[in-house]
Design an enzyme around this catalytic site. Structure first.
Site, PDB file in Angstrom:
ATOM      1  N   SER A  97     -15.283  27.219  29.474  1.00 35.55           N
ATOM      2  CA  SER A  97     -15.790  25.917  29.033  1.00 35.55           C
ATOM      3  C   SER A  97     -15.992  25.953  27.510  1.00 35.55           C
ATOM      4  O   SER A  97     -15.054  26.235  26.778  1.00 35.55           O
ATOM      5  CB  SER A  97     -17.067  25.575  29.802  1.00 35.55           C
ATOM      6  N   MET A  98     -17.185  25.685  27.000  1.00 29.88           N
ATOM      7  CA  MET A  98     -17.403  25.796  25.566  1.00 29.88           C
ATOM      8  C   MET A  98     -16.981  27.167  25.058  1.00 29.88           C
ATOM      9  O   MET A  98     -16.410  27.303  23.968  1.00 29.88           O
ATOM     10  CB  MET A  98     -18.875  25.557  25.224  1.00 29.88           C
TER      11      MET A  98
END
Length: 260
Positions: A97-98
């Site tokens: 994700s991030m």
């Protein structure tokens, strides 16, 4: 929250130290996540691979530090920590994700200093040019907690505890602000191989969006889709670790083969 100047060593955690390892698998957490998310992976690795989990400021044992404000600040600090810590080892970077964007940006900086990684694996994140701006960081605490519940990466009982929420949500909000205002350089390219993974039911990173990562490297690109939603890797840790090791040319431990 106080602001301190972190030491280089404060960025990396070793759940299972292996001083003789030849490769470091460096894992980058999702927004609001912490190094401990990857602790179970340490025992899934072969003896010559050591897990290094990145600990962002503003959470767990770094809760007294201000969270990173920009991608350049965050990736630059991690790249410097890895340059100091490397000790001649090959590096493989994994980010979810991030953390996928942080891993890619860190790899760009490492390659710029002549110490590029052997392989980068990005997970659950659209490729540069398809990354979505957002406003989750502007929501109130209830709205932010609702987003965490929707994605399923945070235990609901933690979000029900007011004291835990008070400690958890500032770092979550800072991470969302960082990643939602982040604008990648879509012309930037790695030189090393890159593998992009997503869940087949991940609405945050569809197969088509994740395939755009092929434009983020001049090296070989591989796409992989596994069953599950945004946090598909929680239930499939063994399969994901085996896939990462396979992508890097390292055999999976015999006790943990790649599943069909």
């Amino acid at each position: 929250m106080t602001t301190t100047v972190p030491s280089v060593s404060s960025w990396l955690r070793r759940p299972l130290p292996r001083p003789a390892a030849r490769t470091s698998l460096v894992c980058f957490p999702h927004a609001g996540g912490a190094a401990a998310f990857y602790t179970p992976w340490a025992r899934l690795l072969p003896p010559d691979v050591e897990l290094l989990a990145v600990q962002y400021p503003g959470r767990q044992d770094r809760v007294g530090e201000a969270p990173a404000g920009t991608m350049d600040e965050l990736a630059g600090a991690v790249a410097e920590a890895l340059r100091v810590d490397r000790a001649g080892r090959e590096l493989v970077l994994f980010g979810h994700s991030m953390g996928a964007s942080v891993a890619w940006e860190t790899a760009l900086r490492l390659e710029g200093s002549g110490l590029g990684p052997r392989h980068v694996v990005v997970s659950g994140r659209p490729g540069p040019g398809r990354q979505r701006p957002g406003t989750v960081h502007r929501r109130d605490d209830d709205g932010l907690a609702a987003e965490l519940r929707r994605l399923g990466g945070t235990h609901g009982d933690l979000l029900d505890d007011p004291e835990v929420r008070a400690l958890l949500l500032p770092a979550v909000r800072a991470d969302y602000r960082l990643i939602e205002t982040y604008r990648p350089d879509t012309a930037a390219r790695l030189r090393c191989p890159l593998t992009a993974v997503t869940g087949d039911r991940d609405e945050e990173a569809t197969e088509a969006e994740v395939a755009v990562w092929r434009t983020a490297t001049d090296g070989p690109f591989t796409g992989l889709v596994l069953p599950g939603g945004h946090f598909y890797l929680v239930a499939q840790a063994e399969r994901v670790v085996a896939a990462v090791l396979g992508a890097c040319g390292a055999p999976a431990p015999s006790a943990h083969p790649v599943l069909p």
